[in-house]
Design a protein around this motif. Sequence first.
Motif, PDB file in Angstrom:
ATOM      1  N   ALA A  89      93.148  -7.651 -21.228  1.00  0.00           N
ATOM      2  CA  ALA A  89      93.787  -8.653 -22.089  1.00  0.00           C
ATOM      3  C   ALA A  89      92.763  -9.422 -22.913  1.00  0.00           C
ATOM      4  O   ALA A  89      93.061  -9.865 -24.032  1.00  0.00           O
ATOM      5  N   GLY A  90      91.542  -9.570 -22.440  1.00  0.00           N
ATOM      6  CA  GLY A  90      90.508 -10.290 -23.162  1.00  0.00           C
ATOM      7  C   GLY A  90      90.115  -9.628 -24.482  1.00  0.00           C
ATOM      8  O   GLY A  90      89.532 -10.273 -25.357  1.00  0.00           O
ATOM      9  N   LEU A  91      90.423  -8.341 -24.653  1.00  0.00           N
ATOM     10  CA  LEU A  91      90.105  -7.640 -25.892  1.00  0.00           C
ATOM     11  C   LEU A  91      91.251  -7.680 -26.906  1.00  0.00           C
ATOM     12  O   LEU A  91      91.119  -7.168 -28.015  1.00  0.00           O
ATOM     13  N   LEU A  92      92.384  -8.282 -26.526  1.00  0.00           N
ATOM     14  CA  LEU A  92      93.573  -8.271 -27.376  1.00  0.00           C
ATOM     15  C   LEU A  92      93.929  -9.690 -27.836  1.00  0.00           C
ATOM     16  O   LEU A  92      93.852 -10.631 -27.064  1.00  0.00           O
ATOM     17  N   ASP A  93      94.295  -9.791 -29.104  1.00  0.00           N
ATOM     18  CA  ASP A  93      94.754 -11.062 -29.692  1.00  0.00           C
ATOM     19  C   ASP A  93      96.057 -10.797 -30.438  1.00  0.00           C
ATOM     20  O   ASP A  93      96.224  -9.731 -31.039  1.00  0.00           O
TER      21      ASP A  93
END
Length: 95
Positions: A89-93
């Motif tokens: 999730a940290g790579l997705l915005d």
Amino acid sequence: MAGGMNKRGSYGPMAERVAAGRAPAPGAPPPAPAAAPPVRPCWVTDSRGRLPGLLLEWRQRPDGWHGRVVHPVEDDAHAWVVVEEWLPAGLLDPA
């Protein structure tokens, strides 16, 4: 023999019943479209930079939330290909 083989009742001839099952009657409302999948646009940020993607679903794993994403990637021959992968999730915005 009551009814017999030629009794049509209110259903009409077989040919009309078969045709009615294939196409909507004139003036009938169109069939409802299938529900769209919950696809959401997103940004994928990794070592290659920030690229647009489509988030297909979320899944919680022991190491946190991951999203199943479809996004473009430039390959070694500098051509764009589309990949599907699970990303943290940290790579997705949100887009």
